[in-house]
Design a protein around this motif. Structure first.
Motif, PDB file in Angstrom:
ATOM      1  N   MET A   1      -4.284  -1.729  -5.114  1.00 50.02           N
ATOM      2  CA  MET A   1      -3.081  -1.188  -4.460  1.00 50.02           C
ATOM      3  C   MET A   1      -3.432  -0.921  -2.988  1.00 50.02           C
ATOM      4  O   MET A   1      -3.407   0.210  -2.508  1.00 50.02           O
ATOM      5  CB  MET A   1      -2.600   0.065  -5.188  1.00 50.02           C
ATOM      6  CG  MET A   1      -2.102  -0.210  -6.602  1.00 50.02           C
ATOM      7  SD  MET A   1      -0.704  -1.373  -6.686  1.00 50.02           S
ATOM      8  CE  MET A   1       0.666  -0.374  -6.134  1.00 50.02           C
ATOM      9  N   GLN A   2      -3.728  -1.988  -2.301  1.00 53.26           N
ATOM     10  CA  GLN A   2      -4.253  -1.923  -0.933  1.00 53.26           C
ATOM     11  C   GLN A   2      -3.192  -2.292   0.096  1.00 53.26           C
ATOM     12  O   GLN A   2      -2.294  -3.092  -0.167  1.00 53.26           O
ATOM     13  CB  GLN A   2      -5.404  -2.932  -0.775  1.00 53.26           C
ATOM     14  CG  GLN A   2      -6.635  -2.646  -1.586  1.00 53.26           C
ATOM     15  CD  GLN A   2      -7.538  -3.864  -1.664  1.00 53.26           C
ATOM     16  OE1 GLN A   2      -7.595  -4.528  -2.707  1.00 53.26           O
ATOM     17  NE2 GLN A   2      -8.245  -4.174  -0.589  1.00 53.26           N
ATOM     18  N   ARG A   3      -3.387  -1.766   1.289  1.00 45.60           N
ATOM     19  CA  ARG A   3      -2.473  -2.103   2.382  1.00 45.60           C
ATOM     20  C   ARG A   3      -2.457  -3.611   2.636  1.00 45.60           C
ATOM     21  O   ARG A   3      -1.431  -4.172   2.981  1.00 45.60           O
ATOM     22  CB  ARG A   3      -2.913  -1.346   3.643  1.00 45.60           C
ATOM     23  CG  ARG A   3      -2.902   0.169   3.443  1.00 45.60           C
ATOM     24  CD  ARG A   3      -3.243   0.890   4.717  1.00 45.60           C
ATOM     25  NE  ARG A   3      -2.242   0.650   5.736  1.00 45.60           N
ATOM     26  CZ  ARG A   3      -2.442   0.799   7.042  1.00 45.60           C
ATOM     27  NH1 ARG A   3      -3.612   1.209   7.481  1.00 45.60           N
ATOM     28  NH2 ARG A   3      -1.472   0.552   7.890  1.00 45.60           N
ATOM     29  N   ASP A   4      -3.598  -4.269   2.447  1.00 50.30           N
ATOM     30  CA  ASP A   4      -3.695  -5.712   2.695  1.00 50.30           C
ATOM     31  C   ASP A   4      -2.735  -6.530   1.825  1.00 50.30           C
ATOM     32  O   ASP A   4      -2.352  -7.639   2.195  1.00 50.30           O
ATOM     33  CB  ASP A   4      -5.128  -6.196   2.430  1.00 50.30           C
ATOM     34  CG  ASP A   4      -5.839  -6.617   3.710  1.00 50.30           C
ATOM     35  OD1 ASP A   4      -5.179  -7.150   4.610  1.00 50.30           O
ATOM     36  OD2 ASP A   4      -7.065  -6.405   3.784  1.00 50.30           O
ATOM     37  N   PHE A   5      -2.374  -5.995   0.672  1.00 52.28           N
ATOM     38  CA  PHE A   5      -1.459  -6.735  -0.214  1.00 52.28           C
ATOM     39  C   PHE A   5      -0.026  -6.223  -0.109  1.00 52.28           C
ATOM     40  O   PHE A   5       0.918  -6.984  -0.334  1.00 52.28           O
ATOM     41  CB  PHE A   5      -1.919  -6.619  -1.676  1.00 52.28           C
ATOM     42  CG  PHE A   5      -3.217  -7.336  -1.930  1.00 52.28           C
ATOM     43  CD1 PHE A   5      -3.271  -8.714  -1.974  1.00 52.28           C
ATOM     44  CD2 PHE A   5      -4.393  -6.625  -2.088  1.00 52.28           C
ATOM     45  CE1 PHE A   5      -4.468  -9.384  -2.178  1.00 52.28           C
ATOM     46  CE2 PHE A   5      -5.593  -7.279  -2.298  1.00 52.28           C
ATOM     47  CZ  PHE A   5      -5.633  -8.660  -2.336  1.00 52.28           C
ATOM     48  N   ILE A   6       0.125  -4.932   0.214  1.00 53.97           N
ATOM     49  CA  ILE A   6       1.434  -4.294   0.053  1.00 53.97           C
ATOM     50  C   ILE A   6       2.144  -4.070   1.385  1.00 53.97           C
ATOM     51  O   ILE A   6       3.371  -4.004   1.436  1.00 53.97           O
ATOM     52  CB  ILE A   6       1.257  -2.962  -0.720  1.00 53.97           C
ATOM     53  CG1 ILE A   6       0.720  -3.269  -2.126  1.00 53.97           C
ATOM     54  CG2 ILE A   6       2.552  -2.163  -0.809  1.00 53.97           C
ATOM     55  CD1 ILE A   6       0.285  -2.080  -2.927  1.00 53.97           C
ATOM     56  N   GLU A   7       1.390  -3.955   2.468  1.00 51.60           N
ATOM     57  CA  GLU A   7       2.015  -3.668   3.766  1.00 51.60           C
ATOM     58  C   GLU A   7       2.056  -4.937   4.628  1.00 51.60           C
ATOM     59  O   GLU A   7       1.205  -5.829   4.476  1.00 51.60           O
ATOM     60  CB  GLU A   7       1.245  -2.554   4.477  1.00 51.60           C
ATOM     61  CG  GLU A   7       1.339  -1.229   3.716  1.00 51.60           C
ATOM     62  CD  GLU A   7       0.683  -0.063   4.458  1.00 51.60           C
ATOM     63  OE1 GLU A   7       0.254  -0.222   5.621  1.00 51.60           O
ATOM     64  OE2 GLU A   7       0.600   1.017   3.844  1.00 51.60           O
ATOM     65  N   PRO A   8       3.020  -4.999   5.550  1.00 56.45           N
ATOM     66  CA  PRO A   8       3.087  -6.165   6.442  1.00 56.45           C
ATOM     67  C   PRO A   8       1.831  -6.267   7.321  1.00 56.45           C
ATOM     68  O   PRO A   8       1.241  -5.251   7.696  1.00 56.45           O
ATOM     69  CB  PRO A   8       4.315  -5.874   7.314  1.00 56.45           C
ATOM     70  CG  PRO A   8       5.085  -4.827   6.581  1.00 56.45           C
ATOM     71  CD  PRO A   8       4.102  -4.036   5.777  1.00 56.45           C
ATOM     72  N   GLY A   9       1.422  -7.480   7.592  1.00 59.53           N
ATOM     73  CA  GLY A   9       0.296  -7.695   8.502  1.00 59.53           C
ATOM     74  C   GLY A   9      -1.040  -7.892   7.819  1.00 59.53           C
ATOM     75  O   GLY A   9      -2.063  -8.056   8.489  1.00 59.53           O
ATOM     76  N   GLY A  10      -1.052  -7.902   6.484  1.00 59.88           N
ATOM     77  CA  GLY A  10      -2.322  -8.026   5.776  1.00 59.88           C
ATOM     78  C   GLY A  10      -2.514  -9.389   5.138  1.00 59.88           C
ATOM     79  O   GLY A  10      -1.847 -10.371   5.493  1.00 59.88           O
ATOM     80  N   PHE A  11      -3.425  -9.421   4.169  1.00 58.26           N
ATOM     81  CA  PHE A  11      -3.780 -10.672   3.499  1.00 58.26           C
ATOM     82  C   PHE A  11      -2.575 -11.302   2.804  1.00 58.26           C
ATOM     83  O   PHE A  11      -2.319 -12.501   2.933  1.00 58.26           O
ATOM     84  CB  PHE A  11      -4.896 -10.393   2.487  1.00 58.26           C
ATOM     85  CG  PHE A  11      -5.412 -11.595   1.758  1.00 58.26           C
ATOM     86  CD1 PHE A  11      -5.936 -12.681   2.445  1.00 58.26           C
ATOM     87  CD2 PHE A  11      -5.409 -11.638   0.364  1.00 58.26           C
ATOM     88  CE1 PHE A  11      -6.442 -13.789   1.765  1.00 58.26           C
ATOM     89  CE2 PHE A  11      -5.910 -12.732  -0.316  1.00 58.26           C
ATOM     90  CZ  PHE A  11      -6.414 -13.814   0.386  1.00 58.26           C
ATOM     91  N   GLY A  12      -1.829 -10.469   2.078  1.00 58.96           N
ATOM     92  CA  GLY A  12      -0.692 -10.997   1.317  1.00 58.96           C
ATOM     93  C   GLY A  12       0.313 -11.693   2.216  1.00 58.96           C
ATOM     94  O   GLY A  12       0.768 -12.805   1.920  1.00 58.96           O
ATOM     95  N   GLU A  13       0.637 -11.040   3.322  1.00 55.28           N
ATOM     96  CA  GLU A  13       1.619 -11.648   4.236  1.00 55.28           C
ATOM     97  C   GLU A  13       1.034 -12.883   4.918  1.00 55.28           C
ATOM     98  O   GLU A  13       1.749 -13.852   5.179  1.00 55.28           O
ATOM     99  CB  GLU A  13       2.072 -10.627   5.279  1.00 55.28           C
ATOM    100  CG  GLU A  13       3.334 -11.069   6.001  1.00 55.28           C
ATOM    101  CD  GLU A  13       3.871  -9.979   6.919  1.00 55.28           C
ATOM    102  OE1 GLU A  13       4.928  -9.423   6.615  1.00 55.28           O
ATOM    103  OE2 GLU A  13       3.222  -9.692   7.955  1.00 55.28           O
TER     104      GLU A  13
END
Ligand code: C5J
Length: 221
Positions: free
Chosen positions: A26-38
């Protein structure tokens, strides 16, 4: 004490003292804009649906005395633990290790690698840093569960069909019974989320059981 949780394919009985709640990535990289997921072209807002159910379940699990474990996917700053085959995927400017708005993408210690504030670990709750999708691969999760006498796992987090599913499969092969609360997981692909959950409980529960946070919280209360 045993509590019974309404689940598919059958009710799930658990003893809180031998059960761990694992919150996957539940990391910012996956859930918040600007990270790995995006950076992979995903609409990260889709994952936010899992936050409130996870918060409710986390509170209930803490109150009931379950072991709570958090995981983070990410790599060493020198990328020495990152398989080249993983790093070399995607556009070069957006790859693992590249600079982004939340620091270097998927790198330990960077702001994006951290767990979102809504589900931040409490003091004493282990945080497993994992280089792969599964939480057992190249980590000390196995011995940690063994030393604490854990038999059953409640597995939440993102994304359902990637790191949650890989962890459930790894755990199942190691002899753990896994319960997945459907609303405490999310995917960038809602159809993958649905199918991944069906895959868990199909064939008599070939990988585990599926329930939801409402049923689990009621059972733990
Ligand atoms: C992904 C994860 N989706 N935590 N990681 O790459 O599911």
């Amino acid at each position: 004490m045993t509590v019974i949780v309404d689940a598919l394919p059958a009710p799930f009985d658990l003893d809180p003292l031998h059960t761990a709640l694992i919150l996957i990535d539940m990391q910012r990289d996956f859930i918040e804009p600007g990270g790995f997921g995006e950076s992979l072209g995903n609409d990260v807002s889709l994952l936010r649906a899992a936050i409130a159910p996870c918060q409710r379940l986390l509170s209930a699990a803490r109150a009931a005395g379950l072991l709570v474990i958090h995981t983070r996917e990410g790599h060493r700053p020198d990328l020495s633990d990152a398989p080249p085959a993983k790093v070399q995927r995607g556009a070069p400017s957006l790859r693992i290790g590249a600079p982004g708005p939340m620091g270097r993408i998927l790198i330990r210690g960077e702001p994006g690698h951290d767990i979102i504030p809504e589900l931040y670990p409490q003091a004493g709750e282990p945080v497993i840093d994992k280089p792969g999708k599964g939480a057992f691969h190249a980590t000390d999760l196995g011995p940690m569960l063994q030393y604490r006498g854990i038999r059953d796992l409640i597995v939440c987090g993102v994304t359902t069909e990637v790191c949650v599913h890989t962890t459930v499969r790894e755990a199942n092969d190691r002899g753990y019974r896994c319960l997945v609360p459907a609303d405490c997981c999310a995917s960038y692909f809602p159809e993958f989320h649905e199918v991944a959950l069906r895959m868990v409980h199909a064939q008599g529960g070939i990988f585990g059981w599926v329930s939801d946070s409402t049923r689990l919280v009621a059972a733990l209360d």
